[in-house]
Design a protein around this motif. Structure first.
Motif, PDB file in Angstrom:
ATOM      1  N   HIS A 163       0.851  -1.230  -0.015  1.00 55.11           N
ATOM      2  CA  HIS A 163       0.106   0.000   0.023  1.00 55.11           C
ATOM      3  C   HIS A 163       0.954   1.208   0.160  1.00 55.11           C
ATOM      4  CE1 HIS A 163      -3.420   2.520   0.759  1.00 55.11           C
ATOM      5  NE2 HIS A 163      -3.157   2.585   2.133  1.00 55.11           N
ATOM      6  N   ASP A 164       1.005   2.116  -1.199  1.00 56.77           N
ATOM      7  CA  ASP A 164       1.933   3.237  -1.126  1.00 56.77           C
ATOM      8  C   ASP A 164       1.068   4.380  -1.462  1.00 56.77           C
ATOM      9  OD1 ASP A 164       1.112   2.844  -3.622  1.00 56.77           O
ATOM     10  OD2 ASP A 164       2.963   2.566  -4.760  1.00 56.77           O
ATOM     11  N   ARG A 165      -0.216   4.460  -1.055  1.00 59.42           N
ATOM     12  CA  ARG A 165      -1.117   5.757  -1.136  1.00 59.42           C
ATOM     13  C   ARG A 165      -0.639   6.579  -0.056  1.00 59.42           C
ATOM     14  NH1 ARG A 165      -6.101   8.156   0.079  1.00 59.42           N
ATOM     15  NH2 ARG A 165      -6.997   8.938  -1.708  1.00 59.42           N
ATOM     16  N   VAL A 166      -0.642   7.964  -0.253  1.00 64.25           N
ATOM     17  CA  VAL A 166       0.036   8.766   0.788  1.00 64.25           C
ATOM     18  C   VAL A 166      -1.627   9.793   1.110  1.00 64.25           C
ATOM     19  CG1 VAL A 166       0.998  11.078   1.231  1.00 64.25           C
ATOM     20  CG2 VAL A 166       2.295   9.152   0.141  1.00 64.25           C
ATOM     21  N   TRP A 167      -1.888  10.046   2.335  1.00 65.91           N
ATOM     22  CA  TRP A 167      -3.015  10.498   2.891  1.00 65.91           C
ATOM     23  C   TRP A 167      -2.495  11.744   3.856  1.00 65.91           C
ATOM     24  CZ3 TRP A 167      -8.463   8.308   3.380  1.00 65.91           C
ATOM     25  CH2 TRP A 167      -9.459   9.343   3.660  1.00 65.91           C
ATOM     26  N   GLY A 168      -2.296  12.870   3.466  1.00 67.94           N
ATOM     27  CA  GLY A 168      -1.820  13.918   4.294  1.00 67.94           C
ATOM     28  C   GLY A 168      -0.550  13.325   4.874  1.00 67.94           C
ATOM     29  N   GLY A 169      -0.470  13.080   6.265  1.00 71.36           N
ATOM     30  CA  GLY A 169       0.800  12.732   7.177  1.00 71.36           C
ATOM     31  C   GLY A 169       0.763  11.163   6.925  1.00 71.36           C
ATOM     32  N   TRP A 170      -0.152  10.749   6.415  1.00 69.68           N
ATOM     33  CA  TRP A 170      -0.030   9.171   6.353  1.00 69.68           C
ATOM     34  C   TRP A 170       0.664   8.289   5.275  1.00 69.68           C
ATOM     35  CZ3 TRP A 170      -3.852  11.635   8.920  1.00 69.68           C
ATOM     36  CH2 TRP A 170      -4.232  11.110  10.144  1.00 69.68           C
ATOM     37  N   SER A 171       1.563   7.788   5.613  1.00 67.34           N
ATOM     38  CA  SER A 171       2.397   7.123   4.297  1.00 67.34           C
ATOM     39  C   SER A 171       3.160   5.755   4.541  1.00 67.34           C
ATOM     40  CB  SER A 171       3.735   8.106   3.882  1.00 67.34           C
ATOM     41  OG  SER A 171       4.669   8.373   4.923  1.00 67.34           O
ATOM     42  N   GLN A 172       3.424   5.103   3.762  1.00 65.73           N
ATOM     43  CA  GLN A 172       4.044   3.739   3.937  1.00 65.73           C
ATOM     44  C   GLN A 172       5.198   3.937   4.684  1.00 65.73           C
ATOM     45  OE1 GLN A 172       6.052   1.788   0.369  1.00 65.73           O
ATOM     46  NE2 GLN A 172       4.645   0.342   1.005  1.00 65.73           N
ATOM     47  N   LEU A 173       5.990   5.222   4.377  1.00 70.73           N
ATOM     48  CA  LEU A 173       7.367   5.365   5.237  1.00 70.73           C
ATOM     49  C   LEU A 173       7.114   5.264   6.870  1.00 70.73           C
ATOM     50  CD1 LEU A 173      10.433   6.273   5.213  1.00 70.73           C
ATOM     51  CD2 LEU A 173       9.615   8.273   5.482  1.00 70.73           C
ATOM     52  N   ARG A 174       6.162   6.186   7.261  1.00 70.10           N
ATOM     53  CA  ARG A 174       5.747   6.306   8.359  1.00 70.10           C
ATOM     54  C   ARG A 174       4.931   5.145   9.046  1.00 70.10           C
ATOM     55  NH1 ARG A 174       2.600  11.635   9.860  1.00 70.10           N
ATOM     56  NH2 ARG A 174       4.010  11.745  11.756  1.00 70.10           N
ATOM     57  N   GLY A 175       4.151   4.683   8.245  1.00 65.83           N
ATOM     58  CA  GLY A 175       3.397   3.391   8.616  1.00 65.83           C
ATOM     59  C   GLY A 175       4.056   2.383   9.002  1.00 65.83           C
ATOM     60  N   ARG A 176       5.012   1.972   8.300  1.00 67.38           N
ATOM     61  CA  ARG A 176       5.897   0.890   8.694  1.00 67.38           C
ATOM     62  C   ARG A 176       6.548   0.808  10.047  1.00 67.38           C
ATOM     63  NH1 ARG A 176       8.989   0.258   2.921  1.00 67.38           N
ATOM     64  NH2 ARG A 176       7.815  -1.319   2.097  1.00 67.38           N
ATOM     65  N   LEU A 177       6.507   1.997  10.572  1.00 70.60           N
ATOM     66  CA  LEU A 177       7.109   2.467  11.700  1.00 70.60           C
ATOM     67  C   LEU A 177       6.206   2.655  13.035  1.00 70.60           C
ATOM     68  CD1 LEU A 177      10.348   4.401  10.441  1.00 70.60           C
ATOM     69  CD2 LEU A 177      10.195   2.003  11.249  1.00 70.60           C
ATOM     70  N   THR A 178       5.142   3.439  12.730  1.00 70.01           N
ATOM     71  CA  THR A 178       4.200   4.111  13.916  1.00 70.01           C
ATOM     72  C   THR A 178       2.902   3.752  13.681  1.00 70.01           C
ATOM     73  OG1 THR A 178       3.933   6.255  13.330  1.00 70.01           O
ATOM     74  CG2 THR A 178       6.117   5.520  14.476  1.00 70.01           C
ATOM     75  N   PRO A 179       2.061   3.556  14.334  1.00 71.35           N
ATOM     76  CA  PRO A 179       0.514   3.312  14.001  1.00 71.35           C
ATOM     77  C   PRO A 179       0.321   4.854  13.842  1.00 71.35           C
ATOM     78  CG  PRO A 179       1.051   3.045  16.521  1.00 71.35           C
ATOM     79  CD  PRO A 179       2.389   3.361  15.991  1.00 71.35           C
ATOM     80  N   GLY A 180      -0.788   4.915  12.740  1.00 73.23           N
ATOM     81  CA  GLY A 180      -1.220   6.181  12.245  1.00 73.23           C
ATOM     82  C   GLY A 180      -2.712   6.071  12.892  1.00 73.23           C
ATOM     83  N   THR A 181      -3.509   5.091  13.104  1.00 75.35           N
ATOM     84  CA  THR A 181      -4.847   5.019  13.401  1.00 75.35           C
ATOM     85  C   THR A 181      -5.229   4.423  14.429  1.00 75.35           C
ATOM     86  OG1 THR A 181      -5.344   5.564  11.050  1.00 75.35           O
ATOM     87  CG2 THR A 181      -7.132   4.360  12.385  1.00 75.35           C
ATOM     88  N   ALA A 182      -6.147   4.743  15.382  1.00 74.22           N
ATOM     89  CA  ALA A 182      -6.802   4.022  16.393  1.00 74.22           C
ATOM     90  C   ALA A 182      -8.132   3.797  16.267  1.00 74.22           C
ATOM     91  CB  ALA A 182      -6.286   4.462  18.066  1.00 74.22           C
ATOM     92  N   ILE A 183      -8.566   2.328  16.371  1.00 73.61           N
ATOM     93  CA  ILE A 183     -10.195   2.208  16.094  1.00 73.61           C
ATOM     94  C   ILE A 183     -10.509   1.657  17.677  1.00 73.61           C
ATOM     95  CG2 ILE A 183     -11.698   0.979  15.127  1.00 73.61           C
ATOM     96  CD1 ILE A 183      -9.421   0.602  12.848  1.00 73.61           C
ATOM     97  N   PHE A 184     -11.542   2.124  18.153  1.00 67.87           N
ATOM     98  CA  PHE A 184     -11.866   1.703  19.562  1.00 67.87           C
ATOM     99  C   PHE A 184     -13.315   1.267  19.264  1.00 67.87           C
ATOM    100  CE2 PHE A 184      -9.451   3.655  23.206  1.00 67.87           C
ATOM    101  CZ  PHE A 184      -8.603   4.671  22.461  1.00 67.87           C
ATOM    102  N   ALA A 185     -13.573   0.172  20.098  1.00 64.84           N
ATOM    103  CA  ALA A 185     -15.013  -0.455  20.081  1.00 64.84           C
ATOM    104  C   ALA A 185     -15.148  -0.522  21.601  1.00 64.84           C
ATOM    105  CB  ALA A 185     -15.011  -1.568  19.344  1.00 64.84           C
ATOM    106  N   ALA A 186     -16.307   0.192  22.089  1.00 63.19           N
ATOM    107  CA  ALA A 186     -16.844   0.038  23.286  1.00 63.19           C
ATOM    108  C   ALA A 186     -18.323  -0.073  23.380  1.00 63.19           C
ATOM    109  CB  ALA A 186     -16.375   1.286  24.023  1.00 63.19           C
ATOM    110  N   ASP A 187     -18.670  -1.108  24.770  1.00 60.15           N
ATOM    111  CA  ASP A 187     -20.090  -1.233  24.658  1.00 60.15           C
ATOM    112  C   ASP A 187     -20.701  -0.539  25.751  1.00 60.15           C
ATOM    113  OD1 ASP A 187     -20.105  -2.731  22.683  1.00 60.15           O
ATOM    114  OD2 ASP A 187     -19.940  -4.771  23.721  1.00 60.15           O
ATOM    115  N   LEU A 188     -21.791   0.042  25.698  1.00 53.83           N
ATOM    116  CA  LEU A 188     -22.618   0.635  26.839  1.00 53.83           C
ATOM    117  C   LEU A 188     -23.187  -0.152  27.962  1.00 53.83           C
ATOM    118  CD1 LEU A 188     -23.541   3.755  27.512  1.00 53.83           C
ATOM    119  CD2 LEU A 188     -25.699   3.123  26.406  1.00 53.83           C
ATOM    120  N   ARG A 189     -22.443   0.226  28.943  1.00 53.47           N
ATOM    121  CA  ARG A 189     -22.984  -0.836  30.190  1.00 53.47           C
ATOM    122  C   ARG A 189     -24.443  -0.703  30.313  1.00 53.47           C
ATOM    123  NH1 ARG A 189     -18.085   1.750  32.584  1.00 53.47           N
ATOM    124  NH2 ARG A 189     -19.431   3.115  33.813  1.00 53.47           N
ATOM    125  N   GLY A 190     -24.937  -1.957  30.635  1.00 55.66           N
ATOM    126  CA  GLY A 190     -26.337  -2.388  30.597  1.00 55.66           C
ATOM    127  C   GLY A 190     -27.109  -1.669  31.706  1.00 55.66           C
TER     128      GLY A 190
END
Ligand SMILES: C[S@@+](CC[C@H](N)C(=O)[O-])C[C@H]1O[C@@H](n2cnc3c(N)ncnc32)[C@H](O)[C@@H]1O
Length: 275
Positions: free
Chosen positions: A248-275
């Protein structure tokens, strides 16, 4: 001017300084109105008119399965832009609706409703005041949508909790908190830490002609997100840090293969509402 060619952006002065919720909203609504045409022209094909991509790494909801079952569920997308993700949910039988601050982004959503035939009912509003009744959704999600643009994140999370049914799921992607230490640069300049991870001062672009704030993003640490989600009544069920695919070599703003190989660019959280 050729199609998809946009004038260079007006010069802005970049600062880190305190900005409250009103100022953030006053800046970001018009900013997304100005940027929407270019955003959709540049990234629309990558996102897919009825596709669900969680971030610049290209991880899709088909692969991630963060939302859980959507068929037959009431689903709200906050910061829906042109509604691509909600259209994906609808194409899988979910009753998705979109919400966005930007009128122009929502016009693009209408355009895609018409061209795809998959209609996402959408409303112009802000994440901190959701115009929906209590307990009206099974899922609330946000793909790089509103959450990093609001100052009052506690209010936005309380609103998500209010409109969710007990046990409902909140899922969202954001710029990975560690990225805030670096310049937003896809090249080697973006590999050196220049700011403290713990500095929560918002990233602000100021219009030099008027002195007004033109764009704002708010940074929280991973610990902040955990504490805020817990305080809003959620139990975190997942935290994904997608790897950058080798091919994947697409650049989007500050996201690139160069940086993506070394540091995470995105965090995805999932959370459930306590019942
Ligand atoms: C990076 S775009 C993401 C849009 C869409 N999820 C996508 O993947 O293309 C961020 C969106 O959040 C919206 N937004 C920013 N602040 C918001 C707020 N306070 N409430 C609702 N939407 C907001 C912007 O107008 C923009 O459409």
């Amino acid at each position: 001017m050729a199609e998809h060619e946009f004038p260079p952006p007006a010069p802005v002065v970049v600062e880190r300084r305190a900005v409250d919720e009103d100022e953030s909203r006053r800046a970001n609504g018009p900013d997304w109105d100005r940027y929407a045409d270019e955003y959709q022209a540049t990234h629309g094909a990558f996102l897919g008119d009825a596709g669900f991509v969680w971030g610049p790494e290209g991880l899709t909801e088909d692969e991630a399965g963060v939302l859980g079952e959507v068929a037959g569920r009431d689903v709200l997308e906050v910061g829906s832009g042109a509604g691509q993700c909600s259209r994906w949910v609808r194409s899988r039988g979910g009753r998705a609706v979109g919400l966005d601050l930007s009128h122009r982004q929502l016009q693009h959503s209408r355009r895609l409703d018409e061209s795809t035939g998959v209609v996402v009912p959408s409303v112009r509003a802000t994440a901190t005041a959701l115009p929906f009744a209590d307990a009206s959704f099974d899922v609330v999600f946000c793909s790089f949508g509103a959450l990093q643009f609001v100052a009052d994140l506690d209010v936005a999370l309380a609103e998500a909790a209010r409109v969710l049914r007990p046990g409902g799921r909140l899922a969202f992607s954001i710029t990975h908190p560690t990225r805030w230490m670096f310049l937003d640069d896809p090249g080697p300049e973006g590999l050196t830490a220049v700011s403290s991870y713990w500095d929560r001062t918002p990233y602000v672009e100021v219009d030099p002609a008027t002195g007004e704030v033109a764009y704002v993003e708010h940074h929280r640490t991973l610990g902040d997100w955990v504490a805020l989600l817990h305080a809003a009544g959620f139990v975190i069920t997942d935290l994904l840090e997608p790897r950058w695919p080798e091919d994947h070599d697409r650049v989007w703003g500050g996201w690139s293969q160069l940086r993506g190989r070394l540091t995470p660019g995105t965090a995805i959280f999932a959370a459930d509402l306590r019942g």
